[in-house]
Design a protein around this motif. Structure first.
Motif, short mmCIF file in Angstrom:
data_model
loop_
_atom_site.label_atom_id
_atom_site.label_comp_id
_atom_site.label_asym_id
_atom_site.label_seq_id
_atom_site.Cartn_x
_atom_site.Cartn_y
_atom_site.Cartn_z
N SER A 21 0.81 -1.22 0.00
CA SER A 21 0.00 0.00 0.00
C SER A 21 0.85 1.27 0.00
O SER A 21 1.68 1.48 0.88
N LYS A 22 0.57 2.13 -0.97
CA LYS A 22 1.22 3.45 -1.02
C LYS A 22 0.86 4.28 0.20
O LYS A 22 1.72 4.82 0.88
N ASN A 23 -0.45 4.39 0.47
CA ASN A 23 -0.87 5.32 1.52
C ASN A 23 -0.52 4.84 2.92
O ASN A 23 -0.58 5.62 3.87
N PRO A 122 -6.75 22.03 1.64
CA PRO A 122 -6.16 22.87 2.68
C PRO A 122 -5.52 22.04 3.79
O PRO A 122 -5.75 20.82 3.86
N ILE A 123 -4.75 22.69 4.68
CA ILE A 123 -4.09 21.93 5.75
C ILE A 123 -4.44 22.51 7.13
O ILE A 123 -3.71 22.32 8.09
N ASP A 124 -5.57 23.23 7.16
CA ASP A 124 -5.96 23.89 8.42
C ASP A 124 -6.11 22.92 9.60
O ASP A 124 -5.70 23.23 10.72
N MET A 125 -6.64 21.73 9.36
CA MET A 125 -6.85 20.78 10.47
C MET A 125 -5.52 20.30 11.03
O MET A 125 -5.38 20.10 12.24
C1 UD1 Z 1 -5.49 10.73 1.94
C2 UD1 Z 1 -4.98 9.83 0.86
C3 UD1 Z 1 -5.78 10.03 -0.42
C4 UD1 Z 1 -7.26 9.82 -0.14
C5 UD1 Z 1 -7.71 10.72 1.01
C6 UD1 Z 1 -9.16 10.47 1.44
C7 UD1 Z 1 -2.63 9.57 1.38
C8 UD1 Z 1 -1.23 9.83 0.98
N1 UD1 Z 1 -3.58 10.12 0.61
O1 UD1 Z 1 -5.28 12.08 1.51
O2 UD1 Z 1 -5.34 9.05 -1.37
O3 UD1 Z 1 -8.00 10.16 -1.29
O4 UD1 Z 1 -6.88 10.47 2.16
O5 UD1 Z 1 -9.34 9.14 1.75
O6 UD1 Z 1 -2.90 8.85 2.33
N2 UD1 Z 1 -9.14 18.75 4.48
C9 UD1 Z 1 -9.29 20.04 4.96
N3 UD1 Z 1 -8.36 20.51 5.83
C10 UD1 Z 1 -7.29 19.77 6.25
C11 UD1 Z 1 -7.15 18.44 5.75
C12 UD1 Z 1 -8.10 17.97 4.86
O7 UD1 Z 1 -10.23 20.74 4.63
O8 UD1 Z 1 -6.48 20.25 7.05
C13 UD1 Z 1 -10.15 18.23 3.53
C14 UD1 Z 1 -9.56 17.93 2.15
O9 UD1 Z 1 -9.50 19.08 1.35
C15 UD1 Z 1 -10.51 16.89 1.63
C16 UD1 Z 1 -10.89 16.10 2.88
O10 UD1 Z 1 -10.60 16.96 3.98
O11 UD1 Z 1 -11.65 17.50 1.10
C17 UD1 Z 1 -10.18 14.78 3.03
O12 UD1 Z 1 -8.80 15.00 3.08
P1 UD1 Z 1 -7.79 14.02 3.84
O13 UD1 Z 1 -8.55 12.88 4.47
O14 UD1 Z 1 -6.93 14.84 4.71
O15 UD1 Z 1 -6.95 13.44 2.64
P2 UD1 Z 1 -5.39 13.28 2.52
O16 UD1 Z 1 -4.83 12.86 3.85
O17 UD1 Z 1 -4.81 14.46 1.85
#
Ligand code: UD1
Length: 416
Positions: A21-23, A122-125
């Protein structure tokens, strides 16, 4: 070798082994930073994102060596806390180095992370959770400087179960002083794999697999030998492609338990699915039945397989409705599929209606992101005549060798 040429129209037949698995590999490789000893991570896929993570770890001072069965990481000598710009820009999952490095070095400088163009991301969380744990952030000319005098546990509630934010909180939490209680955690199997690795190193984490994690921080971690589970998204891509071509395939070592929502969708599409200790066996009817699909956080249907379902349902019997709830930009393949004669209508930016047609015709297509790219290859397999998919560098970020795997299943696919 940025393009793939597909001579379509043949049903996939035979068996194929599913890669690691990549993720799961990416956050686990990041987690080796916390160990200060050598760890061996087996079954990492040989894909571009793993190569990028390896070079990031090297640039931070880790000794990293590929072995026949895995990657050995010695993180005893980490000497930098600044991540090289290019590596971070190209790969969103470099973001999990933030939690790991802040746990290790108490100061980190990184670019705003990149990734696929499937939405705003975004990365706010991530930032707000780490702030609650005692991390301060300063934005400086496009980069983020994070520092912490005292990383401490906190009670955190995520408004949405973000996979990456959960992983960062776990990584920081195992190094923090005291307990971190995380409500609303992502339950994706890749989060559980990260926790399993950390537990094997000596970390104390409760609630793994649930939406409430309790991380007891501050325990010493030891190097370990860990095997990454098989990739449920790659397995799902091949399973759905088999359905699209009306074939019958055995997916060796596919992680059946983690794929329940995909197997349910396959059954709705009319496929016969059996599981055994060898893997998942799927046998497809001629054309798939139309379905109603909504993506959702785990255990719901994975957003990463939504494009492949969409591609497969272009030849479905009837009208399918597909709703995307996680990322806002996952319908970028629609215009490519239309070049093949597909009848897809976007009812809203998040909902597509797919009216199945009897035949797709081969066309010249462009991949613009990882999973959408794989979906275009699947469409090529289902089409009459020749399809070229350009932009395959995206696909190689997540699939070791999609052409080889489909050739093993009898398809006529070549990298050009
Ligand atoms: C991970 C996976 C990706 C998968 C996704 C959802 C990896 C490397 N990538 O991505 O393949 O499609 O989970 O299962 O594991 N969000 C915010 N703020 C934040 C963080 C997220 O608004 O701080 C939003 C994102 O824009 C998105 C949603 O939350 O709409 C889900 O994102 P997230 O679960 O964080 O996905 P990733 O971890 O980036």
């Amino acid at each position: 070798m940025d393009s793939i040429r597909i001579q379509g129209g043949m049903a996939l037949q035979g068996k194929v082994r599913v890669q690691g698995s990549k993720n799961a590999s990416l956050p686990i490789l990041a987690a080796t930073l916390l160990v200060r000893e050598e760890s061996l991570i087996r079954n990492c896929p040989r894909i571009a994102d793993v190569y990028s993570m390896v070079s990031l770890l090297k640039s931070l001072g880790c000794g990293v060596h590929w072995q026949e069965t895995g990657i050995a990481v010695d993180s005893s000598q980490v000497c930098r806390c600044q991540m090289p710009r290019e590596a971070v820009r190209g790969m969103r999952s470099s973001l999990c180095l933030l939690g790991a490095l802040i746990g290790r070095c108490s100061e980190v400088v990184m670019e705003h992370p990149g990734g696929c163009v499937i939405g705003e991301r975004p990365i706010d969380m991530h930032l707000s959770a780490l702030e609650q744990m005692g991390v301060e952030f300063v934005e400086e000319e496009g980069s983020i400087r994070a520092f912490s005098d005292r990383l401490h546990g906190a009670v955190i509630s995520l408004p949405f179960p973000s996979v990456g934010a959960t992983e960062n909180i776990v990584l920081a939490g195992v190094m923090a002083e005291g307990d971190t209680v995380l409500e609303g955690a992502a339950r994706e199997p890749e989060v559980s794999a990260l926790c399993a690795f950390l537990q094997q190193c000596g970390a104390w984490i409760e609630g793994v697999g649930s939406g409430r994690l309790v991380i007891h921080g501050g325990r010493r971690l030891y190097g370990t030998d860990f095997t990454v589970p098989a990739d449920r998204i790659v397995a799902g891509t091949y399973l759905l492609s088999c359905i699209g071509t009306g074939g019958s395939v055995l997916l060796e070592q596919a992680p059946e338990e983690e794929m329940q929502s995909v197997l349910e969708a396959a059954a709705q599409m009319g496929a016969r699915v059996c599981t055994s200790k060898e893997g998942i066996y799927v046998q497809a009817p001629g054309r798939p039945a139309a379905i109603e699909l909504v993506t959702a956080p785990y255990p719901g249907f994975p957003t990463d397989l939504q494009s492949v379902v969409l591609a497969v349902e272009t030849k479905g019997r009837g009208v399918s409705r597909i709703r995307e709830t996680i990322f806002e930009n996952r319908f970028r393949i629609v215009e490519e599929l239309r070049k093949m004669g597909a009848s897809v209508e976007l009812c809203s930016p998040r909902e597509a209606s797919v009216k199945g047609v009897e035949t797709l015709r081969g066309a010249d297509l462009v991949a613009r992101e990882l999973r959408g790219g794989a979906a275009l290859v699947a469409a090529g397999l289902m089409a009459e005549g020749e399809t070229f998919v350009e932009g395959c560098a995206y696909i190689y970020r997540g699939y070791e060798n999609i052409g080889r795997d489909f050739r093993e299943l009898g398809a006529r696919v070549a990298s050009v």
